[in-house]
Scaffold this motif. Structure first.
Motif: not given
Length: 599
Positions: A55-58, A131-132, A273-275, A393-398
């Motif tokens: 997942f993405p980060n900073f 992931f695929r 925060i979802i992830l 780090y907020p990866v997924l936000r509502y």
């Protein structure tokens, strides 16, 4: 200590050394022994799946670089392609990598060996298929048609030399994976782990991408199926809204709540925060480095600044003389998210790790190839190392889910005021600006950027840009909307009406001194001092071709700060895609021909 989920790095490294190394996997009989001895327990499945996390980060805070949100002189692929005289499959040769897919398929081919309950097995199969799906969606975005593989290949497998499958076929397979994952991945997973809501959020994101991409890209001849994916995006987003239990984070403080999402040392209980990726300086510090602030590039653009509404909900473009407003005035009475994203006049710098002049009221730093706007979203303005190295780090936000639902419904022609109230207007309410009504008066600036769509949809696109600014969404959005031509606009920065002294902190006291490029900057002892006892900062101004200038202005002695002279030409539809690298076609001629004018 706050609740954390720490990925077991040592075990992941061990897995990577076995499951991702082709030479290892080709050895016999060690391959079979390794697989048989590993896929036995739920813990084995769990640990293997952690190896898939990407997942993405900073770094994502500078992922808008090269778009109309973020100017840069760094190497950015699309900018290089647009400036190239003959981009081709030899010079544009990245992205055709399949190691991650092999790792995923190896798991799916062997996970049934584990002695676990059926629902447990299905959960981890769902995680792998999630992931695929993500892996293949990235490939489709880049190449459109790609070969679909759902098994682990060997060097003798004939499918290594198969032709590309059609985009339509591959996308159908992607959403088969998403549907399986959505049905079988469990909720209530450990903090930071993939759960059902993570799956559904990505599924909705990618359904919106594919639906809008097909709608606007007639070169694909897939417009007839666009609504299939737009309906899916709306339905999946609505499921999250109805069943996920998430909500927009707000304490009622419109001046701080948005910024809090990006500088929180604990997002584990944040309802939006979802992830997230969770950090603790003493265990797994985030390695924070504020490369988006101060003397670093990329930098925000005036185009982004002008997209924010006024605080009363009116368009910035409706303000008399908006094109030539100076920095201090630009920030007056604007959407509060603007100055929770960008350093505003009077902002106080505390963490000086990337800014040499030191702490205190920040004076916008000007220099060649800089816009003069500086990003604070993602910059942790705290000098306590334990604090800033522990920021999550907020990866997924509502917020993204709400934007997805609103846009999909609008694209389908089904959007209602109630839809706006439970999506866009929740975000506007947090920011303290008035609600969006259906069919608002059109903003001429948005009409020019996105002709041929309704004013409501234009405003949804604006809201998406503002809410998700500098989080890495902008490039994909422009591509799916077939708006690549917007990348041709030369990115600009602060406006100066003349040479002379200017206040950049909003206190009425001048901070900088613009002089002609023909003049020398005085020695430190000879620099003028303002009424606060501080030396003015001097800049030599000129055009972008003036080698003596330290700041470029569009008209040399006045105008907007200019960061880049030429962005090149965006060729449609060619530049919405990338070629298969030439050396790959030479290895497998069945991958030819190249698509959409690539050679």
């Amino acid at each position: 200590m706050k609740k954390k989920y720490i990925y077991p790095a040592a075990l992941i490294l061990c897995l990577a050394s076995t499951s991702c190394n082709d030479s290892f996997m080709e050895r016999q009989p060690q391959t079979e022994i390794g697989v048989d001895s590993y896929f036995n327990t739920e813990q084995d499945l769990k640990m293997y799946c952690y190896n898939l996390y990407d997942f993405p980060n900073f770094n994502n805070y500078v992922a808008d670089a090269g778009t109309d949100n973020q100017a840069t002189t760094d190497v950015v692929e699309i900018k290089n392609i647009m400036l190239s005289t003959n981009p081709n499959s030899t010079t544009v040769s990245s992205g055709w990598d399949w190691e991650k897919l092999r790792t995923i398929n190896l798991f799916l081919d062997n996970c049934e060996k584990a002695q676990v309950a059926d629902d447990v097995l299905a959960h981890y199969q769902g995680v792998a298929r999630f992931f695929r799906a993500r892996f293949y969606m990235d490939k489709v975005k880049r190449f459109s048609d790609v070969p679909w593989y759902d098994k682990t290949l060997t060097t003798a497998d004939e499918d290594l030399y198969k032709a590309r499958d059609s985009r339509d076929m591959v996308v159908q397979k992607i959403f088969e994976d998403y549907r399986f994952a959505a049905e079988h991945v469990k909720t209530n997973q450990e903090t930071g782990a993939v759960d059902k809501w993570v799956v559904l959020t990505y599924m909705a994101r990618h359904a919106l991408y594919e639906g809008t991409y097909r709608k606007y890209h007639d070169e694909l001849n897939l417009q007839g199926s666009a609504n299939t994916y737009l309906k899916m995006a709306a339905e999946v987003a609505l499921q999250i809204m109805n069943e996920g239990g998430f909500s927009i984070y707000t304490t009622g403080d419109a001046d701080k709540d948005y910024y809090t999402l990006f500088e929180s040392p604990d997002l584990s209980t944040n309802p939006e925060i979802i992830l997230a990726t969770y950090f603790d300086r003493k265990i797994n510090g985030n390695g924070f480095w504020a490369f988006m602030f101060g003397n670093y590039i990329p930098c925000p653009t005036k185009d982004l600044v002008q997209s924010y509404l006024m605080k009363d909900g009116s368009y910035y473009s409706a303000q008399p003389g908006y094109e030539t407003k100076q920095f201090v005035e630009e920030f007056q009475n604007r959407d509060p998210r603007m100055w929770q994203t960008l350093a505003w006049p009077g902002w106080e710098l505390i963490n000086t790790m990337t800014y040499a002049p030191g702490a205190g009221i920040y004076v916008q730093n000007l220099n060649k190839n800089f816009s003069g706007y500086h990003q604070i979203k993602g910059f942790i303005n705290n000098k306590d190392e334990d604090y800033y190295l522990g920021i999550d780090y907020p990866v997924l936000r509502y917020a993204e889910v709400l934007l997805t639902y609103a846009e999909a419904r609008a694209e389908l022609g089904e959007l209602t005021q109630d839809d706006l109230n439970k999506t866009i207007n929740l975000l506007r309410s947090r920011a303290g600006i008035p609600a969006l009504q259906l069919n608002p008066a059109a903003d001429p600036v948005m009409q020019k950027a996105f002709p041929g769509i309704s004013s409501t949809l234009q405003e949804i696109r604006r809201e998406r840009r503002v809410e998700l600014a500098l989080e890495g969404f902008r490039y994909d959005d422009l591509m799916r909307w077939k708006a690549g031509k917007l990348l041709e606009k030369e990115p600009e920065g602060l406006y100066f009406p003349s040479l002379g002294k200017f206040d950049l902190t909003g206190d009425g006291v001048e901070d900088i001194y613009l002089i002609p490029s023909s003049q020398d900057i005085p020695a430190e002892a000879d620099k003028e001092t303002n009424s606060l006892g501080k030396k003015l900062v001097y800049y030599r101004t000129g055009t972008i071709d003036d080698s003596n200038a330290t700041v470029y202005l569009t008209e040399g002695t006045k105008g907007n700060v200019l960061t880049i002279k030429d962005m090149g030409t965006f060729q449609e539809p060619k530049f919405y895609y990338r070629p298969v690298p030439k050396h790959e076609v030479e290895l497998n001629p069945a991958l030819a021909p190249q698509l959409f004018g690539w050679e």
